[in-house]
Structures are given as structure tokens and as C-alpha cells.
Design an enzyme around this catalytic site. Sequence first.
Site, PDB file in Angstrom:
ATOM      1  N   VAL A 142      36.235  35.992  43.754  1.00 28.81           N
ATOM      2  CA  VAL A 142      36.735  36.622  42.540  1.00 28.81           C
ATOM      3  C   VAL A 142      36.261  38.068  42.524  1.00 28.81           C
ATOM      4  O   VAL A 142      35.078  38.344  42.729  1.00 28.81           O
ATOM      5  CB  VAL A 142      36.231  35.888  41.277  1.00 28.81           C
ATOM      6  CG1 VAL A 142      36.679  36.618  40.018  1.00 28.81           C
ATOM      7  CG2 VAL A 142      36.722  34.452  41.274  1.00 28.81           C
ATOM      8  N   CYS A 143      37.193  38.988  42.316  1.00 26.43           N
ATOM      9  CA  CYS A 143      36.890  40.414  42.188  1.00 26.43           C
ATOM     10  C   CYS A 143      36.109  40.921  43.415  1.00 26.43           C
ATOM     11  O   CYS A 143      36.528  40.748  44.544  1.00 26.43           O
ATOM     12  CB  CYS A 143      36.135  40.645  40.879  1.00 26.43           C
ATOM     13  SG  CYS A 143      36.111  42.363  40.321  1.00 26.43           S
ATOM     14  N   THR A 144      34.935  41.519  43.183  1.00 26.26           N
ATOM     15  CA  THR A 144      34.181  42.119  44.285  1.00 26.26           C
ATOM     16  C   THR A 144      33.481  41.094  45.159  1.00 26.26           C
ATOM     17  O   THR A 144      32.829  41.460  46.140  1.00 26.26           O
ATOM     18  CB  THR A 144      33.136  43.113  43.741  1.00 26.26           C
ATOM     19  OG1 THR A 144      32.316  42.456  42.767  1.00 26.26           O
ATOM     20  CG2 THR A 144      33.823  44.308  43.096  1.00 26.26           C
ATOM     21  N   ALA A 169      41.827  39.675  42.369  1.00 29.77           N
ATOM     22  CA  ALA A 169      41.544  41.022  41.877  1.00 29.77           C
ATOM     23  C   ALA A 169      40.431  40.949  40.820  1.00 29.77           C
ATOM     24  O   ALA A 169      39.466  40.212  41.002  1.00 29.77           O
ATOM     25  CB  ALA A 169      42.821  41.640  41.314  1.00 29.77           C
TER      26      ALA A 169
END
Length: 283
Positions: A73-75, A126
Site C-alpha cells: 500500500v502506497c510507499t 497508490a
Amino acid sequence: MPPYALQVVAKGGERVTASAGLGLVAGPLTPVCSTLDTLLVAGGQGIEAAAADPVLVDWVRERARKARRVASVCTGAFLLAASGVLDGRRAATHWSLCDELARRFPRVRVEPDPIFVHDGPVWTSAGVTAGIDLALALVEEDLGRAVALAVARYLVVFLKRPGGQAQFSAALSLQAAEDEFGALHDWINAHLADDISLPLLARQAGMSERSFSRRYAEATGLTPGRAVERLRVEAARRLLSESRLPVKRISQRCGFGSEETMRRSFLRLLAVTPQDYRARFSS
């Protein structure tokens, strides 16, 4: 029996405090030989330290080899990339860090637009809320679309978005140029059904065509024609989800001229047809 048994783990098995101050009770890193179905790596402010920690990087690499699938998830994509899991694969992360991910890990095929990417057994999303979309997609893969939609309704998630959905709207992506071209964008939105040509846009902006094209591209990163297309798609998306107007009427009202032209724009920008978009997102 519940379909999933969740376990939160962290190096050392210590209590983890999220950036918002929420404390999470975590167990120690599981043995690499133990059974694991899905490995999900979270992102956050500590991802730089995590991606530089050889113990965590090795653990993720070994766990990913034995897992049925891996996701971030994300970074969290940075930790997957550091472990080599994303080598040669398509991947997503938060839009503001796509360039950095691509620079640091050139073997990763970073895609800046989708809210999540599915490449084989590896899923990446993202920003934070896109993790909800990714989780619903995992549930759909495991338990079917009906269950995923039921979960979305239970959680009061407004839309169950496909991975190809853009990370942010056209209006948001053009906000960086609001000081210089905000009035022009308002004018475009009020005249979407008209034939909006480059000479007309330049006159509306009070510039020569050459100066306007150059300054607009510098301010937005888009040609004027591409910006108009995005604003038309944005307007069409709203009408598809909020009205029962026929697709043909929407294509005309938003300035596409024909259903086929609108279809091509939707596929290029959203990776979904107008009909499929309406089926997924209409209220």
C-alpha cells in the site's frame, strides 16, 4: 469460519505507533518457513528506514518467495522494490513518489496513473485510500464479486474502483496552473460542448498560439488539447455516475461528438469504457 486470519508483524514484535499517533499491537516477524498466503506491506513515514534495514529486506524477500501473493500500500512499494520483489514488474505507488521509485529502482516498471496495479502474484497500490480499492480487489479475487461488493457496502465505500482508475481527477491535476489559467479552465468547463480549438483557447487566454501552447505546457505538463480531453472525460464521468442520460447524449454534451470518440478517450485515460464505468459507478 472467517475466510481470513490476519496477523500484524513488525521487527522485534514491538508496539508500532503510526504517524497519526495510533498504536498498533504487532507480533514478531514470522519464520520464513511458516505458512503464508498473502504478504501485505504497509507504507508510511518509516518506509525509508525499513527499505534500508537488511533484516527487513531479507525477510520480505524470503517471505515473498513462499507467499501465494504479495501486495503493498502506497510507499510500501519501496520495501518491495528494495527486496527485489518488483524487479521486472509493473508497480504503482503514491503519485508524488513515482519518479523517485523509478529513479532508485530502474528495474521496476513504475506506472504513475493507476490506483493499483496487478502483475502476476504481485499487487501494488497508490496512496492510502487506494489500499481500500486494492483490498476489495483481493477479496473479489478470492471470494467473488458479490462478496467484494457486499464488503464495500458494509464499509460504506462509495465506489468500488477498478485498478485502472486514475489516481486523481483532471480538475485536481490542473490545479497547479490555477493562478495563470484558472479562468480559462472555468471557461472550458462552461463550453465543453463547443468546438474548442487551439486558436480559440489562445484568444481566450489573450496570447499568441505559440506562447499559449508553450506556457500552458510548462504550467500543467499537458498540451491544451490533452487538458480539454481530460476535462471532458471528467464531466462525462460525473454524468455517467449521477444521471441516466444515454451515453450518446453525454458524448455530445461533453464535446466528444460521438460515442466512439468518448470511448477511445475513456480507454486511454481510465482504462475502462463509458458503459463499464457507468455499470461500476452509477448510484
